[in-house]
Design a protein around this motif. Structure first.
Motif, PDB file in Angstrom:
ATOM      1  N   THR A   1       0.817  -1.264   0.146  1.00  0.00           N
ATOM      2  CA  THR A   1       0.202  -0.153   0.139  1.00  0.00           C
ATOM      3  C   THR A   1       0.934   1.308  -0.118  1.00  0.00           C
ATOM      4  O   THR A   1       0.588   2.280  -0.751  1.00  0.00           O
ATOM      5  N   ALA A   2       1.879   1.257   0.671  1.00  0.00           N
ATOM      6  CA  ALA A   2       2.756   2.424   0.979  1.00  0.00           C
ATOM      7  C   ALA A   2       3.393   2.583  -0.413  1.00  0.00           C
ATOM      8  O   ALA A   2       3.796   3.809  -0.913  1.00  0.00           O
ATOM      9  N   LYS A   3       3.750   1.757  -1.161  1.00  0.00           N
ATOM     10  CA  LYS A   3       3.991   1.928  -2.560  1.00  0.00           C
ATOM     11  C   LYS A   3       3.625   2.290  -3.491  1.00  0.00           C
ATOM     12  O   LYS A   3       4.107   2.867  -4.476  1.00  0.00           O
ATOM     13  N   LYS A   4       2.199   2.528  -3.333  1.00  0.00           N
ATOM     14  CA  LYS A   4       1.373   3.099  -4.418  1.00  0.00           C
ATOM     15  C   LYS A   4       1.441   4.538  -4.273  1.00  0.00           C
ATOM     16  O   LYS A   4       0.843   5.412  -5.262  1.00  0.00           O
ATOM     17  N   GLN A   5       2.009   5.020  -3.051  1.00  0.00           N
ATOM     18  CA  GLN A   5       1.891   6.514  -3.189  1.00  0.00           C
ATOM     19  C   GLN A   5       3.449   6.975  -3.717  1.00  0.00           C
ATOM     20  O   GLN A   5       4.374   6.306  -3.259  1.00  0.00           O
ATOM     21  N   PRO A   6       3.478   8.175  -4.304  1.00  0.00           N
ATOM     22  CA  PRO A   6       4.906   8.580  -4.686  1.00  0.00           C
ATOM     23  C   PRO A   6       5.898   8.783  -3.463  1.00  0.00           C
ATOM     24  O   PRO A   6       5.499   9.175  -2.361  1.00  0.00           O
ATOM     25  N   PRO A   7       7.165   8.341  -3.646  1.00  0.00           N
ATOM     26  CA  PRO A   7       8.106   8.288  -2.662  1.00  0.00           C
ATOM     27  C   PRO A   7       8.285   9.922  -2.199  1.00  0.00           C
ATOM     28  O   PRO A   7       8.142  10.770  -2.963  1.00  0.00           O
ATOM     29  N   PRO A   8       8.708  10.300  -1.250  1.00  0.00           N
ATOM     30  CA  PRO A   8       8.940  11.630  -0.474  1.00  0.00           C
ATOM     31  C   PRO A   8      10.088  12.451  -1.419  1.00  0.00           C
ATOM     32  O   PRO A   8      10.878  11.559  -1.882  1.00  0.00           O
ATOM     33  N   PRO A   9       9.856  13.770  -1.580  1.00  0.00           N
ATOM     34  CA  PRO A   9      11.126  14.330  -2.286  1.00  0.00           C
ATOM     35  C   PRO A   9      12.160  14.020  -1.695  1.00  0.00           C
ATOM     36  O   PRO A   9      12.393  14.191  -0.363  1.00  0.00           O
ATOM     37  N   PRO A  10      13.356  14.042  -2.462  1.00  0.00           N
ATOM     38  CA  PRO A  10      14.733  14.143  -1.636  1.00  0.00           C
ATOM     39  C   PRO A  10      14.809  15.272  -0.750  1.00  0.00           C
ATOM     40  O   PRO A  10      14.437  16.645  -0.986  1.00  0.00           O
ATOM     41  N   SER A  11      15.747  15.278   0.277  1.00  0.00           N
ATOM     42  CA  SER A  11      15.822  16.309   1.200  1.00  0.00           C
ATOM     43  C   SER A  11      16.815  17.425   0.548  1.00  0.00           C
ATOM     44  O   SER A  11      17.693  17.045   0.034  1.00  0.00           O
ATOM     45  N   ALA A  12      16.328  18.611   0.955  1.00  0.00           N
ATOM     46  CA  ALA A  12      17.252  19.737   0.370  1.00  0.00           C
ATOM     47  C   ALA A  12      18.666  19.261   1.001  1.00  0.00           C
ATOM     48  O   ALA A  12      18.856  19.050   2.108  1.00  0.00           O
TER      49      ALA A  12
END
Ligand code: SF4
Length: 227
Positions: A215-226
């Motif tokens: 289920t978690a994989k169905k959402q886009p991964p978080p943006p890379p940290s600055a």
């Protein structure tokens, strides 16, 4: 030794009137040293002459094999799935053999119940378990609370359903939306609670965690940290 004390606890439970665990019915002879177990749907047949034509197994050795596949031949990937096949009966020659057989059908169930009764059972909540995930399972931590709440009925209660009663929560301060009974009572076929050894779920199982990851994989991964 722990095994001997578990066998004594099991015998005491039988003397106190318990005769069911999950989908299995068990009963003792008058001197409490020989036992019969069968699918609860076969209880009446098992007491008929010639055991009603049920397939007879001697000793606990076949328990694992009987627990592997459902009636329709599908693999039972959870031991507590409510699709144990019927049509068999097992004769057991000692309390230790009874325990061995029940352990094969429902691993750790007796110990979990005893620990719960003694208030020593450790519960691991979902967030605690997800936080421990590593490797390819790390992404399961991205699961939202809302998704987690939906996964409980979708995973634990969906047909054929898991017979365990959930004791864990999303986190220590966030209970399951539908309460602990959201999946099951832990007792098959609604026998009175004091006549059954309940199947308890003290931590989300690997199957549930795999569903969390999917289920978690169905959402886009978080943006890379600055940087
Ligand atoms: S988390 Fe517990 S209740 Fe749900 S499927 Fe796994 S063992 Fe059964």
């Amino acid at each position: 030794m722990e095994t001997n004390s578990r066998v004594s606890d099991l015998l005491q439970a039988i003397k106190n009137g318990r005769h069911r665990i999950g989908e299995i019915e068990f009963r003792a002879n008058n001197s409490n040293d020989r036992f019969v177990i069968c699918h609860h749907a076969d209880t009446e047949r098992s007491q008929a002459p010639d055991h009603g034509g049920l397939e007879i197994h001697h000793g606990p050795e076949d328990s694992r094999r009987l627990s592997l596949y459902a009636e329709d031949g599908s693999y039972r990937f959870l031991k507590a799935q409510r699709n144990l096949r019927s049509g068999w009966l097992m004769l057991l020659e000692s309390p230790a053999d009874l325990k061995l057989a029940l352990d094969q059908f429902y691993p750790a169930a007796l110990g979990l119940w005893l620990a719960h009764r003694r208030e020593t059972l450790e519960i691991e909540h979902l967030r605690q378990k997800l936080d421990r995930q590593s490797g390819m399972y790390r992404r399961a931590k991205m699961l939202t609370d809302e998704q987690a709440q939906s996964l409980v009925p979708a995973t634990c209660a969906a047909a054929p359903g898991c017979a365990r009663r959930i004791l864990w929560q999303i986190s220590p301060d966030q209970p399951l939306a539908a309460g602990p009974a959201s999946s099951a009572t832990g007792i098959a076929d609604r026998v009175p609670p004091d006549e059954a050894i309940p199947l308890l779920c003290a931590a989300p199982c690997n199957h549930f965690i795999a569903e969390c990851l999917a289920t978690a994989k169905k959402q886009p991964p978080p943006p890379p940290s600055a940087p």
